[in-house]
Motif scaffolding. Structure first.
Motif, PDB file in Angstrom:
ATOM      1  N   GLU A 101       6.848   3.685  -3.484  1.00  0.00           N
ATOM      2  CA  GLU A 101       8.278   3.567  -3.748  1.00  0.00           C
ATOM      3  C   GLU A 101       8.922   4.948  -3.867  1.00  0.00           C
ATOM      4  O   GLU A 101      10.047   5.172  -3.400  1.00  0.00           O
ATOM      5  CB  GLU A 101       8.524   2.786  -5.053  1.00  0.00           C
ATOM      6  N   PHE A 134       2.175  -3.063   0.580  1.00  0.00           N
ATOM      7  CA  PHE A 134       3.470  -2.908  -0.102  1.00  0.00           C
ATOM      8  C   PHE A 134       4.395  -2.132   0.828  1.00  0.00           C
ATOM      9  O   PHE A 134       4.048  -1.024   1.244  1.00  0.00           O
ATOM     10  CB  PHE A 134       3.296  -2.117  -1.413  1.00  0.00           C
TER      11      PHE A 134
ATOM     12  N   PHE B  30       6.156  -0.967 -13.886  1.00  0.00           N
ATOM     13  CA  PHE B  30       6.405   0.458 -14.104  1.00  0.00           C
ATOM     14  C   PHE B  30       7.872   0.731 -13.770  1.00  0.00           C
ATOM     15  O   PHE B  30       8.504  -0.048 -13.044  1.00  0.00           O
ATOM     16  CB  PHE B  30       5.444   1.325 -13.281  1.00  0.00           C
ATOM     17  N   SER B  83       0.917  -2.658  -8.097  1.00  0.00           N
ATOM     18  CA  SER B  83       0.210  -3.340  -7.003  1.00  0.00           C
ATOM     19  C   SER B  83      -1.166  -3.878  -7.424  1.00  0.00           C
ATOM     20  O   SER B  83      -1.510  -5.008  -7.091  1.00  0.00           O
ATOM     21  CB  SER B  83       0.064  -2.405  -5.805  1.00  0.00           C
TER      22      SER B  83
HETATM   23 CA   LIG Z   1       3.593  -0.037  -5.791  1.00  0.00          CA
END
Ligand SMILES: [Ca+2]
Ligand SMILES: [Ca+2]
Ligand SMILES: [Ca+2]
Ligand SMILES: [Ca+2]
Ligand SMILES: [Ca+2]
Ligand SMILES: [Ca+2]
Ligand SMILES: [Ca+2]
Ligand SMILES: [Ca+2]
Ligand SMILES: [Ca+2]
Ligand SMILES: [Ca+2]
Ligand SMILES: [Ca+2]
Ligand SMILES: [Ca+2]
Ligand SMILES: [Ca+2]
Ligand SMILES: [Ca+2]
Ligand SMILES: [Ca+2]
Ligand SMILES: [Ca+2]
Lengths: 143, 143, 143, 143, 143, 143, 143, 143, 143, 143
Positions: A101, A134, B30, B83
């Motif tokens: 991210e 992801f 998170f 994840s």
């Molecule tokens: Ca992640």
């Protein structure tokens, strides 16, 4: 003078690859041909679709390699990102540890700072870890 | 302090897999980097696309194994799902009997409770039984 | 004692990734179950097909990154290569400069030295440079 | 001294593209690592698979452009063809008029003359003309 | 009396799934129609190709789930393996920890013991771990 | 008199290919059948989708060949572009050096000038350079 | 009491297949988990995507077999269609003669009557006859 | 004099299409470059792979149109079939009624008569009739 | 008299479909054109590849429908199987209960009896039941 | 009386194929089941998707054959086009010379005249000529 006469990396004989950390100073821009009335009398709107299937960085927790296809779309205002400089910039993540991210967010913000586009998106299609891919996306629109 | 310093499962030496029943306490979150102005001065909108092709549970009527690809999309507010914890959570359905529609509904509700996203969808692409695949989807939007 | 009790990398809490140069000492082997009569009373012949789509190294002339899928096939005699150690070994090419043909030749020779197979092949499916993919293959057969 | 120290085109700052006619003097070779016992103590047999999807020349009868994917496979003896020089050589057909069968035959003979391989094949996967693709192949085996 | 009159699992109202460990007693056989001259006066040779894309077991070192497609080919002598019993047998690996090579070797030996085929192969197409899929194959031929 | 009676390139015995620079004078138009009430009493709206997978030009910085698929969509007003003349026009970029964004912008403006469509888009799907494909798009809409 | 306790066909030992004519009495429903606040506190919207690739009926004019993939999508209100009962219902068209458009219309109306959904669509992807596939779709929306 | 100087159909201004019946006089040959020592000093073996996806004829019983992809492979001796003449020859089946097996047999025999190849195969991949595709193949080898 | 003058089903106005049990009397043959010297002076060897993707029968134990693609390959001696009669024959399994292995064996033997080919194979690619496809093959070769 | 009792071409013993010119009199319609309240009490909206991959006509300038897939979508009002009559109508273009845009426009107008739909689109996916496919689309909406 051509549109690209100030570019440093494209066509030069020596290329200085940097791999230690993401380095936004590697990015270069050139004037968009869509923004020049003599080249674009019809006033066509220009956009770019870019795919970088060879992106790699490291996991900040385990140090293991991560791999992704980075997909970028944008509508330039007066500037476009130059292709070889983008390759060098994406290559500079090679030995850097960062979460998926955060990397996608960083690439988006670095490109917006460089070329002030009308809109720009970055999608990171990361390969699976633990059997699960992801894919973060960052979407910018000029306010 | 990094964004992930409180995470328990990622990078730890011992992982406690649980397989008896769906266990939402395995899920961890998170802080979203998209929600932090110093990391995201352009104010880009972040979203996530996640595919879990290795989901399995049991049929509550016959006890036979069921298999699915679970596809999750969401727009985080201040939290993201981690994840590896997601992998452990999805693995905890392994010996649990539940219908397709109920599992998808459960995953959606457990994730909404964890991260309070702006929106979140879960699709279960179950493999065929009797020659027919059933694919339920749950779509949440914050009111 | 299980077949794998001497393995160091698989399931251990800390993994030491090395990226400076190809390091054959990272490779580990375990006894082949096909070579043990109590496990294989039918005397079936065992073979392995392995694909590593995330291989990367550097060009020794320009320093630019190269990417490849490494495909390995072999018939073990008494030893098999352990999967996580193979991942670490292939990861150790990350900052190493070497031509495609030489890397494939090196991987083949390092694996032959480790496990003394009956036969073993390594194919490097490198991504295009200058629009052209080069795919070297090395084929070993025990004399 | 590295295997490639005499190469001219790879990594040089200036590349002289030639487009008027097929020019075999553009081709360069380097010593095969498979032929060097210190690099290949196992005596593995090396082969190469190469695809050039961006080949173009002209029709000798009508002058219209023709396009093809050129696929090359070979087993080197002591020499390999260098990748960038191959790109330049294939690019030199750009303004040349020649039939499909003759171009494939020419590429095969030029490469055999350069590197004296044990065997070498060239296939030209030309795009359709009149709705029909013609794909010639030339197969050389050292007598 | 039909070919299948002694089968227990197919078409019965209650199926007892077992998930604790591989259980070869679940396997059932029936007489091959290819071996019966009144059904096969031409003496055609029969073979079977079977794919089981929903195989799952556990990693014996970490306890994490593993997933595979199991592909079986064989030439029956006088017996064939019954399809539903094969499903139950493969399902019995669900909570069992075993390495890829050992599972494939076990399935091959259990089937050879059941039906004494002329030849039989088992391939395990396991999904990637650490970005790398390992696919073991076991090949039996009657001596 | 048919719709096409003034066309020069289609069906003529001699075709003059030009390769030195983009030449918009090669383009020809014919009356749209959708614009003629006797042929289109229902008043159906006509549009065209055109793909040109064989486009090639040169890089203006390095002189190396570039390749692309050019995709054109438009809604004609009273004129359509003739297919063989479009082929000749796109072929005239063959020995011309120009950046991806500029070529796509040029093709769009040349076609708008020729046929004054209601809208017209041009996308250039260029093959990767440095592992990265750049795909510019130009979108025109009649004000 | 579970959601499914009144179901007759799923998990029962004997299944009565009917093949003479479309029989809507075979269809069964169960309470939607999305409609139960304790199971769905987030209020997620549930939808279903179902594919039945093994549909067959007869042509009413010629008696020849027709084949189709039936694709169903719907948003339940308080009821869902049970999967095994749907299989039996679709199987009941086996010896029935009916045109493509009529079958699709019938399936849509039978399902609407059973579960009163918010919306529901049925598409019949029939295989070609005379080289041409006809694919009717029926779309229902609650007024 | 070039290899092709006697060809009539390629590059000529007027093409006489014939559609009434298969007309082998439309076929033309030219000298194989593989058979000329000055062009092929390495003595490479040449072969051709040709696909004609636009073949159509009529059914001799019902008069309905049939469609096929015709695939031809051969090794020339001294002659090759010219591409445009092959297109015209295959087009001449357009209004001719003939069974699949007979058309494939005819094409094979007409080509063998024209160029006396070392071997030649013709496969007709006909589209389904009654849901079933029939694909005949004819294989010639010089005795 | 044409090759097909005695055929009954092809092109006739009324077709009698039979669905109760496999009926080999529906099959018809015609003289192979490959076997007639005036049509095949080159003596080409003819073979046939046939795919029937719309085969359906019933499970003899449960009565549920089974679906398969039936693939047939053969080399005719003096007779070929007629295409429409093959469609009717395969359709006659519609309401018949039989195991996969037995159906494939039956089709192979019925065709061998009809046309006495040099060799003939039948593969049944049945769709999955319990998540597992079983694909039997029968291979006949004339002794 | 069934919905189709007046149809002439479907199921009749003799079919008169016409190939000289487009013949709209070959088209037949039947009452839409979606328009009949007893068959459609839910008031579902019906639409049709039709693909005709075997369309062929001639080029009006050169006489060469053209090939296309014709894709038709429409929403019927009270009438549907019958499938076999559509096949005969599209077959009647076989020996007719017409440009791509004009054929697509003609098919659209002929179908609108026949069945007065709420909307109807026709797309012609023509195979490439000169390496470039042209795909015209005609879109009708009832005013
Ligand atoms: Ca992640
Ligand atoms: Ca893409
Ligand atoms: Ca650029
Ligand atoms: Ca996906
Ligand atoms: Ca592979
Ligand atoms: Ca390839
Ligand atoms: Ca090389
Ligand atoms: Ca398969
Ligand atoms: Ca079976
Ligand atoms: Ca046109
Ligand atoms: Ca689907
Ligand atoms: Ca269900
Ligand atoms: Ca040729
Ligand atoms: Ca036939
Ligand atoms: Ca389609
Ligand atoms: Ca119809």
């Amino acid at each position: 003078m051509t549109l690209h006469e100030n570019l440093k990396s494209l066509g030069s004989g020596t290329t200085g690859y940097r791999y230690a950390r993401p380095d936004a100073t590697l990015l270069e821009a050139f004037p968009s041909p869509f923004a020049q009335p003599d080249l674009n009398p019809a006033g066509a709107v220009g956009t770019l679709h870019i795919e970088c299937p060879e992106f790699t960085c490291l996991c900040p927790m385990t140090g293991q390699p991560d791999f992704a296809r980075i997909v970028i779309d944008y509508q330039p205002d007066t500037l476009c990102v130059e292709s070889k400089s983008l390759k060098l910039y994406l290559g500079s993540f090679r030995m850097h540890g960062e979460f998926h991210e955060a990397s996608v967010n960083r690439i988006c913000n670095d490109l917006v700072r460089l070329i002030s586009p009308l809109w720009l998106t970055v999608r990171g299609e990361f390969t699976p870890r633990g059997g699960i891919p992801f894919w973060p996306t960052a979407e910018y629109r000029r306010p």
